[in-house]
Design a protein around this motif. Sequence first.
Motif, PDB file in Angstrom:
ATOM      1  N   ALA A   1       5.035  -5.195  -7.203  1.00 51.22           N
ATOM      2  CA  ALA A   1       4.716  -4.973  -8.619  1.00 51.22           C
ATOM      3  C   ALA A   1       3.311  -4.405  -8.715  1.00 51.22           C
ATOM      4  O   ALA A   1       2.358  -5.007  -8.202  1.00 51.22           O
ATOM      5  N   GLY A   2       3.206  -3.233  -9.323  1.00 56.18           N
ATOM      6  CA  GLY A   2       1.916  -2.577  -9.479  1.00 56.18           C
ATOM      7  C   GLY A   2       1.376  -2.773 -10.874  1.00 56.18           C
ATOM      8  O   GLY A   2       0.533  -3.641 -11.125  1.00 56.18           O
ATOM      9  N   SER A   3       1.905  -1.992 -11.806  1.00 58.10           N
ATOM     10  CA  SER A   3       1.378  -2.040 -13.176  1.00 58.10           C
ATOM     11  C   SER A   3       1.553  -3.417 -13.808  1.00 58.10           C
ATOM     12  O   SER A   3       0.688  -3.866 -14.573  1.00 58.10           O
ATOM     13  N   ALA A   4       2.638  -4.106 -13.485  1.00 59.18           N
ATOM     14  CA  ALA A   4       2.883  -5.420 -14.110  1.00 59.18           C
ATOM     15  C   ALA A   4       1.748  -6.395 -13.798  1.00 59.18           C
ATOM     16  O   ALA A   4       1.437  -7.263 -14.611  1.00 59.18           O
TER      17      ALA A   4
ATOM     18  N   VAL B   1       0.850  -1.193   0.000  1.00 55.90           N
ATOM     19  CA  VAL B   1       0.000   0.000   0.000  1.00 55.90           C
ATOM     20  C   VAL B   1       0.889   1.248   0.000  1.00 55.90           C
ATOM     21  O   VAL B   1       1.675   1.472   0.927  1.00 55.90           O
ATOM     22  N   ASP B   2       0.769   2.061  -1.037  1.00 55.85           N
ATOM     23  CA  ASP B   2       1.630   3.235  -1.198  1.00 55.85           C
ATOM     24  C   ASP B   2       0.944   4.481  -0.660  1.00 55.85           C
ATOM     25  O   ASP B   2      -0.047   4.951  -1.208  1.00 55.85           O
ATOM     26  N   VAL B   3       1.515   5.009   0.402  1.00 56.28           N
ATOM     27  CA  VAL B   3       0.945   6.176   1.082  1.00 56.28           C
ATOM     28  C   VAL B   3       1.798   7.395   0.707  1.00 56.28           C
ATOM     29  O   VAL B   3       3.001   7.431   0.998  1.00 56.28           O
TER      30      VAL B   3
ATOM     31  N   VAL C   1      12.136  -4.934  -3.150  1.00 51.76           N
ATOM     32  CA  VAL C   1      12.452  -4.005  -4.241  1.00 51.76           C
ATOM     33  C   VAL C   1      11.150  -3.486  -4.820  1.00 51.76           C
ATOM     34  O   VAL C   1      10.179  -4.232  -4.956  1.00 51.76           O
ATOM     35  N   ASP C   2      11.133  -2.196  -5.136  1.00 54.16           N
ATOM     36  CA  ASP C   2       9.879  -1.525  -5.519  1.00 54.16           C
ATOM     37  C   ASP C   2      10.137  -0.556  -6.673  1.00 54.16           C
ATOM     38  O   ASP C   2      10.909   0.396  -6.522  1.00 54.16           O
ATOM     39  N   GLY C   3       9.466  -0.817  -7.798  1.00 59.00           N
ATOM     40  CA  GLY C   3       9.536   0.095  -8.941  1.00 59.00           C
ATOM     41  C   GLY C   3      10.072  -0.584 -10.186  1.00 59.00           C
ATOM     42  O   GLY C   3      11.200  -1.071 -10.201  1.00 59.00           O
TER      43      GLY C   3
HETATM   44  C1  DX5 Z   1       6.196   4.069  -6.420  1.00 56.79           C
HETATM   45  C2  DX5 Z   1       5.540   3.078  -5.496  1.00 56.79           C
HETATM   46  C3  DX5 Z   1       5.389   1.723  -6.068  1.00 56.79           C
HETATM   47  C4  DX5 Z   1       4.592   1.621  -7.342  1.00 56.79           C
HETATM   48  C5  DX5 Z   1       5.284   0.616  -8.196  1.00 56.79           C
HETATM   49  O1  DX5 Z   1       6.497   5.225  -5.723  1.00 56.79           O
HETATM   50  O2  DX5 Z   1       6.265   2.951  -4.284  1.00 56.79           O
HETATM   51  O3  DX5 Z   1       4.948   0.764  -5.115  1.00 56.79           O
HETATM   52  O4  DX5 Z   1       3.263   1.223  -7.159  1.00 56.79           O
HETATM   53  O5  DX5 Z   1       4.675   0.614  -9.431  1.00 56.79           O
HETATM   54  P1  DX5 Z   1       5.222  -0.233 -10.664  1.00 56.79           P
HETATM   55  O6  DX5 Z   1       5.299  -1.662 -10.218  1.00 56.79           O
HETATM   56  O7  DX5 Z   1       4.190   0.000 -11.700  1.00 56.79           O
HETATM   57  O8  DX5 Z   1       6.585   0.321 -11.025  1.00 56.79           O
END
Ligand code: DX5
Length: 224
Positions: free
Chosen positions: A200-203, A38-40, A178-180
Amino acid sequence: MKEKRQIQIAPSILSADFGRLAEEVRAVEGAGADVIHVDVMDGHFVPNITIGPLVVRAVRAATGLPVDCHLMIEQPERYIEEFKKAGADWISVHYETCPHIHRTLCAIRDLGARAGLVLNPGTPVSAVKDVVRAADYCLIMSVNPGFGGQSFIEFSLEKIKELKVLISSLGLNIPIEVDGGINRDTIKEVARAGAEIFVAGSAIFEKGDYKEEIDTLRALAQAG
Ligand code: DX5
Ligand code: ZN
Protein backbone atom coordinates in the motif's frame (compact mmCIF):
# COMPACT_ATOMS: atom_id res chain seq x y z
CA MET A 1 -12.34 -22.91 11.69
CA LYS A 2 -10.63 -20.31 9.53
CA GLU A 3 -7.14 -21.06 8.30
CA LYS A 4 -4.58 -18.96 10.22
CA ARG A 5 -2.93 -16.40 7.96
CA GLN A 6 0.18 -14.37 8.31
CA ILE A 7 -0.80 -10.87 7.22
CA GLN A 8 2.07 -8.63 6.13
CA ILE A 9 1.72 -4.93 5.37
CA ALA A 10 4.27 -3.59 2.89
CA PRO A 11 4.27 0.20 2.50
CA SER A 12 5.38 1.25 -0.99
CA ILE A 13 7.86 4.10 -0.76
CA LEU A 14 6.70 5.33 -4.17
CA SER A 15 4.26 7.57 -2.30
CA ALA A 16 6.76 8.65 0.37
CA ASP A 17 8.45 12.05 0.55
CA PHE A 18 11.75 11.30 -1.22
CA GLY A 19 13.36 14.38 0.28
CA ARG A 20 13.03 12.67 3.66
CA LEU A 21 13.23 9.07 2.53
CA ALA A 22 15.20 7.56 5.43
CA GLU A 23 12.90 9.28 7.91
CA GLU A 24 9.81 8.02 6.08
CA VAL A 25 11.15 4.45 6.07
CA ARG A 26 11.91 4.65 9.80
CA ALA A 27 8.45 6.09 10.41
CA VAL A 28 6.59 3.22 8.73
CA GLU A 29 8.86 0.71 10.47
CA GLY A 30 8.02 2.33 13.80
CA ALA A 31 4.35 2.28 12.81
CA GLY A 32 4.37 -1.52 12.45
CA ALA A 33 5.14 -2.21 8.79
CA ASP A 34 6.39 -5.73 8.04
CA VAL A 35 8.20 -5.16 4.75
CA ILE A 36 9.41 -2.10 2.78
CA HIS A 37 8.23 -2.27 -0.85
CA VAL A 38 10.46 -0.53 -3.40
CA ASP A 39 9.17 0.13 -6.92
CA VAL A 40 11.90 0.12 -9.54
CA MET A 41 10.76 1.50 -12.93
CA ASP A 42 12.76 2.01 -16.09
CA GLY A 43 10.63 4.15 -18.40
CA HIS A 44 10.49 1.24 -20.88
CA PHE A 45 8.49 -1.61 -19.39
CA VAL A 46 6.39 1.00 -17.59
CA PRO A 47 6.06 4.67 -18.49
CA ASN A 48 7.50 5.99 -15.25
CA ILE A 49 11.14 6.19 -14.09
CA THR A 50 11.84 5.85 -10.38
CA ILE A 51 14.84 4.53 -8.55
CA GLY A 52 17.85 2.22 -8.76
CA PRO A 53 20.25 0.34 -6.49
CA LEU A 54 21.69 3.53 -4.94
CA VAL A 55 18.36 4.36 -3.37
CA VAL A 56 17.84 0.74 -2.33
CA ARG A 57 21.15 1.02 -0.47
CA ALA A 58 19.84 4.07 1.39
CA VAL A 59 16.60 2.26 2.26
CA ARG A 60 18.61 -0.74 3.46
CA ALA A 61 20.64 1.48 5.75
CA ALA A 62 17.50 3.00 7.24
CA THR A 63 15.65 -0.18 8.24
CA GLY A 64 15.95 -3.67 9.67
CA LEU A 65 12.83 -4.80 7.81
CA PRO A 66 12.98 -6.96 4.68
CA VAL A 67 13.40 -4.83 1.55
CA ASP A 68 11.13 -6.00 -1.27
CA CYS A 69 12.36 -4.80 -4.68
CA HIS A 70 9.65 -4.92 -7.32
CA LEU A 71 11.48 -4.71 -10.64
CA MET A 72 9.33 -3.14 -13.36
CA ILE A 73 12.20 -3.09 -15.82
CA GLU A 74 13.09 -4.79 -19.06
CA GLN A 75 15.72 -7.54 -18.88
CA PRO A 76 15.69 -7.57 -15.06
CA GLU A 77 18.20 -10.44 -15.03
CA ARG A 78 20.90 -7.87 -15.85
CA TYR A 79 20.33 -6.09 -12.55
CA ILE A 80 19.33 -8.66 -9.94
CA GLU A 81 22.83 -9.04 -8.58
CA GLU A 82 23.21 -5.29 -8.16
CA PHE A 83 19.91 -5.04 -6.30
CA LYS A 84 20.90 -7.93 -4.04
CA LYS A 85 24.24 -6.27 -3.31
CA ALA A 86 22.41 -3.02 -2.54
CA GLY A 87 20.49 -4.86 0.17
CA ALA A 88 17.33 -6.31 -1.38
CA ASP A 89 16.02 -9.32 0.56
CA TRP A 90 13.16 -10.03 -1.81
CA ILE A 91 13.38 -9.44 -5.57
CA SER A 92 10.37 -9.81 -7.82
CA VAL A 93 10.33 -9.88 -11.62
CA HIS A 94 7.45 -9.66 -14.05
CA TYR A 95 6.47 -12.70 -16.08
CA GLU A 96 6.04 -10.29 -19.02
CA THR A 97 9.69 -9.15 -18.94
CA CYS A 98 11.34 -12.57 -18.76
CA PRO A 99 11.36 -14.98 -21.69
CA HIS A 100 13.34 -17.34 -19.41
CA ILE A 101 11.43 -16.70 -16.23
CA HIS A 102 12.41 -20.00 -14.62
CA ARG A 103 16.10 -19.20 -15.07
CA THR A 104 15.63 -15.70 -13.66
CA LEU A 105 13.75 -16.92 -10.57
CA CYS A 106 16.43 -19.55 -9.95
CA ALA A 107 19.13 -16.89 -10.33
CA ILE A 108 17.45 -14.72 -7.68
CA ARG A 109 17.34 -17.68 -5.29
CA ASP A 110 20.96 -18.55 -6.04
CA LEU A 111 21.94 -15.03 -5.01
CA GLY A 112 20.29 -15.69 -1.65
CA ALA A 113 17.21 -13.50 -2.09
CA ARG A 114 13.55 -14.54 -2.04
CA ALA A 115 12.29 -14.80 -5.61
CA GLY A 116 8.98 -13.16 -6.52
CA LEU A 117 6.95 -13.83 -9.65
CA VAL A 118 4.73 -10.93 -10.75
CA LEU A 119 1.70 -11.03 -13.05
CA ASN A 120 0.28 -7.98 -14.77
CA PRO A 121 -3.50 -7.61 -14.97
CA GLY A 122 -3.37 -8.89 -18.56
CA THR A 123 -1.45 -12.08 -17.73
CA PRO A 124 -3.62 -15.07 -16.85
CA VAL A 125 -2.81 -17.24 -13.85
CA SER A 126 -2.64 -20.25 -16.18
CA ALA A 127 0.52 -18.77 -17.75
CA VAL A 128 2.52 -19.48 -14.58
CA LYS A 129 1.20 -22.93 -13.72
CA ASP A 130 4.58 -24.58 -14.39
CA VAL A 131 6.96 -21.96 -13.05
CA VAL A 132 5.14 -20.89 -9.90
CA ARG A 133 7.00 -23.58 -7.95
CA ALA A 134 10.27 -21.69 -8.60
CA ALA A 135 8.91 -18.65 -6.74
CA ASP A 136 9.01 -17.88 -3.01
CA TYR A 137 6.09 -15.47 -3.36
CA CYS A 138 3.77 -14.52 -6.15
CA LEU A 139 2.57 -10.96 -6.79
CA ILE A 140 -0.72 -10.17 -8.48
CA MET A 141 -0.79 -6.64 -9.89
CA SER A 142 -4.19 -5.16 -9.20
CA VAL A 143 -3.44 -2.04 -11.27
CA ASN A 144 -1.45 -1.57 -14.45
CA PRO A 145 2.04 -0.92 -13.10
CA GLY A 146 3.68 2.47 -13.35
CA PHE A 147 2.03 4.79 -10.86
CA GLY A 148 0.72 4.97 -7.34
CA GLY A 149 -2.79 6.08 -6.49
CA GLN A 150 -4.71 4.10 -9.15
CA SER A 151 -7.98 2.27 -8.61
CA PHE A 152 -8.09 -1.43 -7.78
CA ILE A 153 -9.03 -3.58 -10.79
CA GLU A 154 -11.94 -5.76 -9.63
CA PHE A 155 -11.15 -8.87 -11.66
CA SER A 156 -7.91 -9.22 -9.69
CA LEU A 157 -9.99 -10.88 -6.96
CA GLU A 158 -10.78 -13.80 -9.25
CA LYS A 159 -7.12 -14.09 -10.20
CA ILE A 160 -6.05 -14.24 -6.56
CA LYS A 161 -8.57 -17.02 -5.91
CA GLU A 162 -7.45 -18.91 -8.98
CA LEU A 163 -3.79 -18.58 -8.00
CA LYS A 164 -4.56 -19.76 -4.49
CA VAL A 165 -6.23 -22.88 -5.92
CA LEU A 166 -3.27 -23.48 -8.25
CA ILE A 167 -0.74 -23.17 -5.42
CA SER A 168 -2.70 -25.56 -3.18
CA SER A 169 -3.24 -28.04 -5.99
CA LEU A 170 0.53 -28.25 -6.40
CA GLY A 171 0.92 -28.85 -2.66
CA LEU A 172 2.91 -25.63 -2.31
CA ASN A 173 2.83 -22.92 0.32
CA ILE A 174 3.65 -19.72 -1.56
CA PRO A 175 2.23 -16.47 -0.17
CA ILE A 176 0.31 -14.19 -2.52
CA GLU A 177 1.21 -10.50 -2.54
CA VAL A 178 -1.13 -7.90 -4.03
CA ASP A 179 -0.08 -4.48 -5.30
CA GLY A 180 -2.20 -1.55 -6.46
CA GLY A 181 -5.27 0.19 -5.09
CA ILE A 182 -5.04 -1.45 -1.66
CA ASN A 183 -6.83 0.68 0.94
CA ARG A 184 -9.51 0.50 3.63
CA ASP A 185 -12.19 -0.14 1.01
CA THR A 186 -10.47 -2.99 -0.82
CA ILE A 187 -8.17 -4.87 1.56
CA LYS A 188 -10.78 -7.06 3.23
CA GLU A 189 -12.02 -8.60 0.00
CA VAL A 190 -8.46 -9.06 -1.22
CA ALA A 191 -7.56 -10.90 1.99
CA ARG A 192 -10.67 -13.03 1.71
CA ALA A 193 -9.63 -13.99 -1.82
CA GLY A 194 -6.39 -15.42 -0.42
CA ALA A 195 -3.69 -12.71 -0.34
CA GLU A 196 -1.35 -12.40 2.66
CA ILE A 197 1.08 -9.62 1.71
CA PHE A 198 -0.45 -6.21 1.01
CA VAL A 199 1.44 -3.43 -0.72
CA ALA A 200 0.00 0.00 0.00
CA GLY A 201 1.49 3.29 -1.13
CA SER A 202 -0.93 6.18 -1.20
CA ALA A 203 -3.21 4.62 1.43
CA ILE A 204 -0.40 4.88 4.00
CA PHE A 205 1.84 7.76 2.96
CA GLU A 206 -0.98 10.16 2.22
CA LYS A 207 -2.25 9.78 5.78
CA GLY A 208 -0.87 11.75 8.69
CA ASP A 209 -0.91 8.85 11.12
CA TYR A 210 0.95 5.88 9.63
CA LYS A 211 0.37 3.70 12.68
CA GLU A 212 -3.36 4.18 12.64
CA GLU A 213 -3.48 3.35 8.94
CA ILE A 214 -1.28 0.25 9.17
CA ASP A 215 -3.20 -1.02 12.21
CA THR A 216 -6.50 -0.45 10.41
CA LEU A 217 -5.37 -2.16 7.22
CA ARG A 218 -4.04 -5.12 9.21
CA ALA A 219 -7.25 -5.47 11.22
CA LEU A 220 -9.37 -5.35 8.07
CA ALA A 221 -7.16 -7.96 6.39
CA GLN A 222 -7.36 -10.24 9.45
CA ALA A 223 -11.14 -9.94 9.35
CA GLY A 224 -11.25 -10.82 5.65
C1 DX5 B 1 2.53 0.49 -9.06
C2 DX5 B 1 3.45 0.05 -7.96
C3 DX5 B 1 2.84 0.08 -6.61
C4 DX5 B 1 2.32 1.41 -6.14
C5 DX5 B 1 1.05 1.14 -5.42
O1 DX5 B 1 3.10 0.21 -10.29
O2 DX5 B 1 3.92 -1.27 -8.19
O3 DX5 B 1 3.66 -0.52 -5.62
O4 DX5 B 1 3.19 2.10 -5.30
O5 DX5 B 1 0.46 2.35 -5.11
P1 DX5 B 1 -0.98 2.47 -4.45
O6 DX5 B 1 -0.96 1.67 -3.19
O7 DX5 B 1 -1.11 3.93 -4.22
O8 DX5 B 1 -1.98 1.92 -5.45
ZN1 ZN C 1 5.02 -2.37 -6.51
